[in-house]
Scaffold this motif. Structure first.
Motif, PDB file in Angstrom:
ATOM      1  N   LEU A 137      -4.837   8.376   1.157  1.00  0.00           N
ATOM      2  CA  LEU A 137      -4.514   9.725   1.636  1.00  0.00           C
ATOM      3  C   LEU A 137      -4.706   9.784   3.148  1.00  0.00           C
ATOM      4  CD1 LEU A 137      -3.783  12.626   1.088  1.00  0.00           C
ATOM      5  CD2 LEU A 137      -6.152  13.040   0.438  1.00  0.00           C
ATOM      6  N   VAL A 138      -3.666  10.184   3.861  1.00  0.00           N
ATOM      7  CA  VAL A 138      -3.718  10.245   5.320  1.00  0.00           C
ATOM      8  C   VAL A 138      -3.882  11.702   5.736  1.00  0.00           C
ATOM      9  CG1 VAL A 138      -2.568   9.620   7.476  1.00  0.00           C
ATOM     10  CG2 VAL A 138      -2.191   8.235   5.414  1.00  0.00           C
ATOM     11  N   THR A 139      -5.060  12.031   6.268  1.00  0.00           N
ATOM     12  CA  THR A 139      -5.381  13.404   6.649  1.00  0.00           C
ATOM     13  C   THR A 139      -6.522  13.425   7.646  1.00  0.00           C
ATOM     14  OG1 THR A 139      -5.975  15.595   5.817  1.00  0.00           O
ATOM     15  CG2 THR A 139      -6.986  13.713   4.719  1.00  0.00           C
ATOM     16  N   ASP A 140      -6.569  14.478   8.449  1.00  0.00           N
ATOM     17  CA  ASP A 140      -7.699  14.714   9.343  1.00  0.00           C
ATOM     18  C   ASP A 140      -8.602  15.825   8.833  1.00  0.00           C
ATOM     19  OD1 ASP A 140      -7.391  12.757  11.267  1.00  0.00           O
ATOM     20  OD2 ASP A 140      -6.241  14.007  12.635  1.00  0.00           O
ATOM     21  N   ASP A 141      -8.290  16.388   7.692  1.00  0.00           N
ATOM     22  CA  ASP A 141      -9.044  17.505   7.134  1.00  0.00           C
ATOM     23  C   ASP A 141     -10.328  16.980   6.479  1.00  0.00           C
ATOM     24  OD1 ASP A 141      -9.956  19.407   5.085  1.00  0.00           O
ATOM     25  OD2 ASP A 141      -8.162  20.544   5.644  1.00  0.00           O
ATOM     26  N   PHE A 142     -11.486  17.427   6.994  1.00  0.00           N
ATOM     27  CA  PHE A 142     -12.767  16.927   6.489  1.00  0.00           C
ATOM     28  C   PHE A 142     -13.033  17.332   5.043  1.00  0.00           C
ATOM     29  CE2 PHE A 142     -14.788  16.624  10.964  1.00  0.00           C
ATOM     30  CZ  PHE A 142     -14.251  15.358  11.131  1.00  0.00           C
ATOM     31  N   ALA A 143     -12.668  18.539   4.656  1.00  0.00           N
ATOM     32  CA  ALA A 143     -12.888  18.965   3.267  1.00  0.00           C
ATOM     33  C   ALA A 143     -12.035  18.134   2.312  1.00  0.00           C
ATOM     34  CB  ALA A 143     -12.578  20.453   3.103  1.00  0.00           C
ATOM     35  N   VAL A 144     -10.800  17.861   2.698  1.00  0.00           N
ATOM     36  CA  VAL A 144      -9.916  17.031   1.869  1.00  0.00           C
ATOM     37  C   VAL A 144     -10.503  15.625   1.748  1.00  0.00           C
ATOM     38  CG1 VAL A 144      -7.623  15.972   1.727  1.00  0.00           C
ATOM     39  CG2 VAL A 144      -7.843  18.380   2.380  1.00  0.00           C
TER      40      VAL A 144
ATOM     41  N   ARG B 149      -6.302  11.307  13.990  1.00  0.00           N
ATOM     42  CA  ARG B 149      -6.833  11.465  15.346  1.00  0.00           C
ATOM     43  C   ARG B 149      -8.336  11.661  15.390  1.00  0.00           C
ATOM     44  NH1 ARG B 149      -2.233  15.482  17.761  1.00  0.00           N
ATOM     45  NH2 ARG B 149      -0.674  13.869  18.050  1.00  0.00           N
ATOM     46  N   GLN B 150      -8.943  12.034  14.289  1.00  0.00           N
ATOM     47  CA  GLN B 150     -10.368  12.323  14.274  1.00  0.00           C
ATOM     48  C   GLN B 150     -11.125  11.192  13.600  1.00  0.00           C
ATOM     49  OE1 GLN B 150     -11.353  16.214  12.933  1.00  0.00           O
ATOM     50  NE2 GLN B 150      -9.499  17.123  13.750  1.00  0.00           N
ATOM     51  N   ARG B 151     -12.426  11.243  13.779  1.00  0.00           N
ATOM     52  CA  ARG B 151     -13.261  10.246  13.108  1.00  0.00           C
ATOM     53  C   ARG B 151     -13.214  10.497  11.604  1.00  0.00           C
ATOM     54  NH1 ARG B 151     -17.628  12.818  11.251  1.00  0.00           N
ATOM     55  NH2 ARG B 151     -18.268  14.708  12.317  1.00  0.00           N
ATOM     56  N   PRO B 152     -13.349   9.467  10.795  1.00  0.00           N
ATOM     57  CA  PRO B 152     -13.359   9.668   9.343  1.00  0.00           C
ATOM     58  C   PRO B 152     -14.575  10.498   8.926  1.00  0.00           C
ATOM     59  CG  PRO B 152     -13.110   7.345   9.885  1.00  0.00           C
ATOM     60  CD  PRO B 152     -13.420   8.062  11.158  1.00  0.00           C
ATOM     61  N   ALA B 153     -14.399  11.339   7.942  1.00  0.00           N
ATOM     62  CA  ALA B 153     -15.499  12.154   7.422  1.00  0.00           C
ATOM     63  C   ALA B 153     -16.375  11.301   6.520  1.00  0.00           C
ATOM     64  CB  ALA B 153     -14.950  13.345   6.648  1.00  0.00           C
ATOM     65  N   ARG B 154     -17.643  11.628   6.515  1.00  0.00           N
ATOM     66  CA  ARG B 154     -18.541  10.984   5.553  1.00  0.00           C
ATOM     67  C   ARG B 154     -18.675  11.910   4.354  1.00  0.00           C
ATOM     68  NH1 ARG B 154     -23.435  13.628   6.049  1.00  0.00           N
ATOM     69  NH2 ARG B 154     -23.757  14.705   8.018  1.00  0.00           N
TER      70      ARG B 154
ATOM     71  N   THR C  55      -9.208   7.158   2.134  1.00  0.00           N
ATOM     72  CA  THR C  55      -8.600   8.028   3.137  1.00  0.00           C
ATOM     73  C   THR C  55      -8.423   7.293   4.455  1.00  0.00           C
ATOM     74  OG1 THR C  55     -10.723   8.909   3.887  1.00  0.00           O
ATOM     75  CG2 THR C  55      -9.585  10.126   2.130  1.00  0.00           C
ATOM     76  N   ARG C  56      -7.485   7.799   5.239  1.00  0.00           N
ATOM     77  CA  ARG C  56      -7.237   7.276   6.579  1.00  0.00           C
ATOM     78  C   ARG C  56      -7.087   8.473   7.515  1.00  0.00           C
ATOM     79  NH1 ARG C  56      -2.044   3.612   7.406  1.00  0.00           N
ATOM     80  NH2 ARG C  56      -3.162   2.336   5.913  1.00  0.00           N
TER      81      ARG C  56
ATOM     82  N   MET D 227       0.837  -1.178   0.000  1.00  0.00           N
ATOM     83  CA  MET D 227       0.000   0.000   0.000  1.00  0.00           C
ATOM     84  C   MET D 227       0.886   1.246   0.000  1.00  0.00           C
ATOM     85  SD  MET D 227      -2.688   1.370   2.901  1.00  0.00           S
ATOM     86  CE  MET D 227      -3.219  -0.262   3.244  1.00  0.00           C
ATOM     87  N   THR D 228       0.471   2.226  -0.759  1.00  0.00           N
ATOM     88  CA  THR D 228       1.178   3.500  -0.835  1.00  0.00           C
ATOM     89  C   THR D 228       0.345   4.559  -0.125  1.00  0.00           C
ATOM     90  OG1 THR D 228       2.142   2.874  -2.950  1.00  0.00           O
ATOM     91  CG2 THR D 228       2.124   5.213  -2.422  1.00  0.00           C
ATOM     92  N   LEU D 229       1.010   5.423   0.634  1.00  0.00           N
ATOM     93  CA  LEU D 229       0.339   6.499   1.356  1.00  0.00           C
ATOM     94  C   LEU D 229       0.792   7.853   0.826  1.00  0.00           C
ATOM     95  CD1 LEU D 229       0.860   5.292   5.052  1.00  0.00           C
ATOM     96  CD2 LEU D 229      -1.104   4.822   3.564  1.00  0.00           C
ATOM     97  N   VAL D 230      -0.110   8.822   0.851  1.00  0.00           N
ATOM     98  CA  VAL D 230       0.240  10.228   0.650  1.00  0.00           C
ATOM     99  C   VAL D 230      -0.083  10.920   1.962  1.00  0.00           C
ATOM    100  CG1 VAL D 230      -0.315  12.369  -0.558  1.00  0.00           C
ATOM    101  CG2 VAL D 230      -0.078  10.243  -1.846  1.00  0.00           C
ATOM    102  N   LEU D 231       0.914  11.629   2.508  1.00  0.00           N
ATOM    103  CA  LEU D 231       0.798  12.194   3.845  1.00  0.00           C
ATOM    104  C   LEU D 231       0.504  13.693   3.817  1.00  0.00           C
ATOM    105  CD1 LEU D 231       3.944  10.492   5.436  1.00  0.00           C
ATOM    106  CD2 LEU D 231       1.612   9.574   5.212  1.00  0.00           C
ATOM    107  N   ASP D 232      -0.517  14.081   4.576  1.00  0.00           N
ATOM    108  CA  ASP D 232      -0.820  15.481   4.815  1.00  0.00           C
ATOM    109  C   ASP D 232       0.072  15.963   5.959  1.00  0.00           C
ATOM    110  OD1 ASP D 232      -2.007  17.965   4.850  1.00  0.00           O
ATOM    111  OD2 ASP D 232      -3.955  17.264   5.560  1.00  0.00           O
ATOM    112  N   ALA D 233       0.154  17.261   6.162  1.00  0.00           N
ATOM    113  CA  ALA D 233       1.012  17.826   7.206  1.00  0.00           C
ATOM    114  C   ALA D 233       0.654  17.309   8.591  1.00  0.00           C
ATOM    115  CB  ALA D 233       0.942  19.348   7.178  1.00  0.00           C
TER     116      ALA D 233
END
Length: 151
Positions: free
Chosen positions: A91-98, A113-118, A109-110, A1-7
């Protein structure tokens, strides 16, 4: 698996054992010492940094318009989405818009720290007269602010 990391990955203690990528704009966002050290450690372990392709940025912009998130995505957000699209990566991010735009593009997405966005669709409504519009800004009818609302 390949990941793209957000800040946000670099500010957390999330383990990254898979092949990982990020963009130069994410690296530029790493302001604190801990995040920079985390980046250095992940880079030494194989993290790669590169710009996304222009054609994938165009696809991201189109998807963001359809979801109603175009006005809230930063340039960095657009780039990580485009890179994940190009690499067929998670894509690894906690940003809901992303996450919302990622869902629209079929990008897995993964959350960290936050719940996954729907997946959601935004509408834009004038705060003065209540009319609905396709984008935020100033209402051409009454002049009040057009704000983003959940559909």
């Amino acid at each position: 698996m390949t990941l793209v990391l957000d800040a946000s990955v670099f500010f957390a203690e999330m383990p990254v054992e898979e092949t990982a990528w990020t963009t130069p704009s994410v690296v530029e966002e790493l302001g604190d010492f801990h995040a920079k050290c985390r980046f250095t450690a992940l880079a030494a372990a194989g993290l790669r940094v590169r710009e996304p392709r222009e054609e994938d940025l165009i696809r991201v912009d189109a998807a963001a318009l359809r979801t109603g998130d175009a006005g809230v995505l930063s340039g960095t957000d657009r780039e990580i989405l485009a890179l994940a699209l190009e690499l067929s990566a998670v894509l690894v991010t906690d940003d809901f818009a992303v996450q919302n735009v990622a869902h629209r593009l079929g990008i897995e997405t993964r959350s960290i720290r936050q719940r996954p966005a729907r997946a959601i669709k935004w509408r834009y409504r004038c705060s003065g007269c209540g009319r609905y519009w396709r984008e935020p800004g100033e209402c051409p009818v009454c002049g009040a602010a057009i704000k983003r609302k959940l559909k």
